[in-house]
Design a protein around this motif. Structure first.
Motif, PDB file in Angstrom:
ATOM      1  N   GLU A   1       0.783  -1.192  -0.021  1.00  0.00           N
ATOM      2  CA  GLU A   1       0.057   0.024  -0.028  1.00  0.00           C
ATOM      3  C   GLU A   1       0.682   1.332  -0.068  1.00  0.00           C
ATOM      4  N   LEU A   2       1.767   1.322   0.652  1.00  0.00           N
ATOM      5  CA  LEU A   2       2.793   2.277   0.839  1.00  0.00           C
ATOM      6  C   LEU A   2       3.589   2.471  -0.747  1.00  0.00           C
ATOM      7  N   ALA A   3       3.776   1.413  -1.335  1.00  0.00           N
ATOM      8  CA  ALA A   3       4.382   1.644  -2.560  1.00  0.00           C
ATOM      9  C   ALA A   3       3.520   2.004  -3.724  1.00  0.00           C
ATOM     10  N   LEU A   4       2.158   1.982  -3.275  1.00  0.00           N
ATOM     11  CA  LEU A   4       1.144   2.292  -4.368  1.00  0.00           C
ATOM     12  C   LEU A   4       0.661   3.747  -4.020  1.00  0.00           C
ATOM     13  N   VAL A   5       1.114   4.279  -2.657  1.00  0.00           N
ATOM     14  CA  VAL A   5       0.680   5.723  -2.345  1.00  0.00           C
ATOM     15  C   VAL A   5       1.906   6.621  -3.293  1.00  0.00           C
ATOM     16  N   SER A   6       3.236   6.092  -3.501  1.00  0.00           N
ATOM     17  CA  SER A   6       4.171   6.637  -4.258  1.00  0.00           C
ATOM     18  C   SER A   6       3.801   6.605  -5.572  1.00  0.00           C
ATOM     19  N   CYS A   7       3.702   5.249  -6.091  1.00  0.00           N
ATOM     20  CA  CYS A   7       3.358   4.905  -7.738  1.00  0.00           C
ATOM     21  C   CYS A   7       2.058   4.275  -7.663  1.00  0.00           C
ATOM     22  N   PRO A   8       0.912   5.050  -7.932  1.00  0.00           N
ATOM     23  CA  PRO A   8      -0.184   4.174  -8.100  1.00  0.00           C
ATOM     24  C   PRO A   8      -0.413   3.242  -9.166  1.00  0.00           C
ATOM     25  N   ASP A   9       0.419   3.276 -10.105  1.00  0.00           N
ATOM     26  CA  ASP A   9       0.335   2.307 -11.450  1.00  0.00           C
ATOM     27  C   ASP A   9       1.651   1.078 -11.256  1.00  0.00           C
ATOM     28  N   HIS A  10       2.092   1.065 -10.348  1.00  0.00           N
ATOM     29  CA  HIS A  10       3.241   0.224 -10.128  1.00  0.00           C
ATOM     30  C   HIS A  10       2.414  -1.474 -10.276  1.00  0.00           C
ATOM     31  N   ARG A  11       2.690  -1.955 -11.557  1.00  0.00           N
ATOM     32  CA  ARG A  11       2.069  -3.266 -11.711  1.00  0.00           C
ATOM     33  C   ARG A  11       2.411  -4.502 -10.633  1.00  0.00           C
ATOM     34  N   ASN A  12       3.598  -4.607 -10.363  1.00  0.00           N
ATOM     35  CA  ASN A  12       3.993  -5.595  -9.397  1.00  0.00           C
ATOM     36  C   ASN A  12       3.235  -5.377  -8.002  1.00  0.00           C
ATOM     37  N   ALA A  13       3.133  -3.964  -7.481  1.00  0.00           N
ATOM     38  CA  ALA A  13       2.647  -3.645  -6.402  1.00  0.00           C
ATOM     39  C   ALA A  13       0.895  -3.940  -6.199  1.00  0.00           C
ATOM     40  N   LYS A  14       0.296  -3.539  -7.284  1.00  0.00           N
ATOM     41  CA  LYS A  14      -1.032  -3.867  -7.681  1.00  0.00           C
ATOM     42  C   LYS A  14      -1.055  -5.387  -7.631  1.00  0.00           C
ATOM     43  N   LYS A  15      -0.281  -6.268  -8.273  1.00  0.00           N
ATOM     44  CA  LYS A  15      -0.567  -7.537  -8.459  1.00  0.00           C
ATOM     45  C   LYS A  15      -0.362  -8.434  -7.018  1.00  0.00           C
ATOM     46  N   TYR A  16       0.835  -7.940  -6.466  1.00  0.00           N
ATOM     47  CA  TYR A  16       1.110  -8.676  -5.027  1.00  0.00           C
ATOM     48  C   TYR A  16       0.121  -8.351  -4.045  1.00  0.00           C
ATOM     49  N   LEU A  17      -0.417  -7.149  -4.175  1.00  0.00           N
ATOM     50  CA  LEU A  17      -1.387  -6.745  -3.040  1.00  0.00           C
ATOM     51  C   LEU A  17      -2.555  -7.405  -3.367  1.00  0.00           C
ATOM     52  N   CYS A  18      -3.028  -7.554  -4.477  1.00  0.00           N
ATOM     53  CA  CYS A  18      -4.256  -8.666  -4.757  1.00  0.00           C
ATOM     54  C   CYS A  18      -3.832  -9.803  -4.232  1.00  0.00           C
ATOM     55  N   GLN A  19      -2.806 -10.338  -4.496  1.00  0.00           N
ATOM     56  CA  GLN A  19      -2.509 -11.877  -4.148  1.00  0.00           C
ATOM     57  C   GLN A  19      -2.660 -12.110  -2.779  1.00  0.00           C
ATOM     58  N   THR A  20      -1.954 -11.030  -2.121  1.00  0.00           N
ATOM     59  CA  THR A  20      -1.922 -11.218  -0.631  1.00  0.00           C
ATOM     60  C   THR A  20      -3.246 -11.093   0.104  1.00  0.00           C
ATOM     61  N   LEU A  21      -3.879  -9.960  -0.490  1.00  0.00           N
ATOM     62  CA  LEU A  21      -5.489  -9.801   0.139  1.00  0.00           C
ATOM     63  C   LEU A  21      -6.262 -11.127  -0.132  1.00  0.00           C
ATOM     64  N   VAL A  22      -6.027 -11.683  -1.188  1.00  0.00           N
ATOM     65  CA  VAL A  22      -6.817 -13.206  -1.285  1.00  0.00           C
ATOM     66  C   VAL A  22      -6.204 -14.013  -0.379  1.00  0.00           C
ATOM     67  N   GLU A  23      -4.889 -14.198  -0.135  1.00  0.00           N
ATOM     68  CA  GLU A  23      -4.287 -14.917   0.892  1.00  0.00           C
ATOM     69  C   GLU A  23      -4.995 -14.717   2.106  1.00  0.00           C
ATOM     70  N   ARG A  24      -5.055 -13.421   2.620  1.00  0.00           N
ATOM     71  CA  ARG A  24      -5.724 -13.227   3.874  1.00  0.00           C
ATOM     72  C   ARG A  24      -7.126 -13.399   4.156  1.00  0.00           C
ATOM     73  N   GLY A  25      -7.946 -13.479   2.847  1.00  0.00           N
ATOM     74  CA  GLY A  25      -9.059 -13.898   2.950  1.00  0.00           C
ATOM     75  C   GLY A  25      -9.418 -15.187   3.236  1.00  0.00           C
ATOM     76  N   LYS A  26      -8.478 -16.001   2.663  1.00  0.00           N
ATOM     77  CA  LYS A  26      -8.551 -17.763   3.162  1.00  0.00           C
ATOM     78  C   LYS A  26      -8.292 -17.870   4.290  1.00  0.00           C
ATOM     79  N   GLN A  27      -7.621 -17.062   5.294  1.00  0.00           N
ATOM     80  CA  GLN A  27      -7.028 -17.330   6.413  1.00  0.00           C
ATOM     81  C   GLN A  27      -8.446 -17.424   7.428  1.00  0.00           C
TER      82      GLN A  27
END
Length: 284
Positions: free
Chosen positions: A258-284
């Motif tokens: 999220e901090l990375a996206l504040v500085s660079c909202p269009d960063h592809r890997n930051a968006k991708k990894y954040l989505c994947q991590t949120l999915v993992e969190r939802g599974k917990q």
């Protein structure tokens, strides 16, 4: 850089003006006045000049009358400390005459009382120089750090203003650079930011290499080092977030992404990894 004795004398005669305040010690009394050994300048120009062995004459007519018929010189004796105003300067003959009349001072110094004063009232800059000369352990740095002004966060801006230097117009004390118009990216702050980003990126690359070889502790150290150099370095935040996610520290990973996206909202890997991590969190 040490300034020679002759240069210092020449600079003093160049800079000293009528109306300046000087401090001296009486070394000789004659029927027409007394002579001072000059110890320091005070008021606007403040210098320790005792080692320059300069003398100044205070003529009897420059000594205020006491209102009686006594000899005004009878009130003075050898060794007295004297505050006096510069009355005249002969720069070619290197002669200085002083006065004890208040009207001889610059208007902004008229509140300072001229004449005899006790040792305790010697100017601070002179007293410190004498103390430093007597105590070899008291270095210039120690004296500087003991000054209140040294710890004032505004002292740099104050000194720049005193010498007439602007941090932007002109950006340099070198006359050859004062006529040039510099772009924003040419200033120190912008250059420093670029350098920090470059150094941080080197740490990120080293961290990625450690991560690929399974050295997670070393990788984390490199990412932290990168963020210490450049707090908002996006690549370091994304890489550290990925490492946190890999180790199961989901919330820390989300924070970094999220901090990375504040500085660079269009960063592809930051968006991708954040989505994947949120999915993992939802599974917990």
């Amino acid at each position: 850089m040490k300034v020679s004795y002759d240069e210092r004398r020449a600079m003093l005669y160049r800079d000293l003006e009528k109306g300046d305040l000087v401090v001296g010690r009486i070394n000789n009394i004659r029927e027409y006045g007394f002579f001072l050994t000059l110890l320091c300048t005070a008021g606007g120009l403040k210098r320790d000049i005792e080692d320059l062995e300069l003398s100044a004459l205070c003529h009897i007519r420059e000594i205020p009358s006491t209102g009686s018929h006594d000899d005004p010189l009878s009130y003075y004796q050898i060794g007295d400390f004297i505050r006096a105003a510069v009355k005249d300067i002969d720069r070619y003959q290197e002669k200085i005459t002083v006065s004890l009349h208040q009207a001889s001072l610059f208007p902004n110094l008229e509140h300072i009382k001229l004449g005899v004063f006790p040792r305790e009232e010697l100017p601070i800059h002179y007293s410190r120089s004498v103390r430093a000369a007597a105590d070899s352990s008291e270095t210039y740095e120690c004296i500087l750090k003991s000054c209140h002004g040294y710890h004032n966060p505004s002292v740099v801006d104050y000194l720049l203003e005193k010498v007439g230097v602007s941090d932007a117009h002109p950006p340099s004390m070198m006359r050859g650079l004062q006529t040039k118009l510099f772009q924003e990216e040419d200033f120190a702050s912008a250059i420093r930011k670029k350098q920090s980003a470059s150094w941080a990126l080197k740490c990120v690359r080293a961290g990625v290499d450690h991560f690929k070889h399974g050295r997670h502790v070393e990788a984390m150290n490199e990412y932290n080092k990168a963020l210490h150099i450049d707090t908002n370095n996006v690549e370091a935040l994304v890489a550290r977030g990925a490492l946190y996610a890999n180790k199961g520290s989901i919330m820390k990973a989300i924070t970094d992404f999220e901090l990375a996206l504040v500085s660079c909202p269009d960063h592809r890997n930051a968006k991708k990894y954040l989505c994947q991590t949120l999915v993992e969190r939802g599974k917990q």
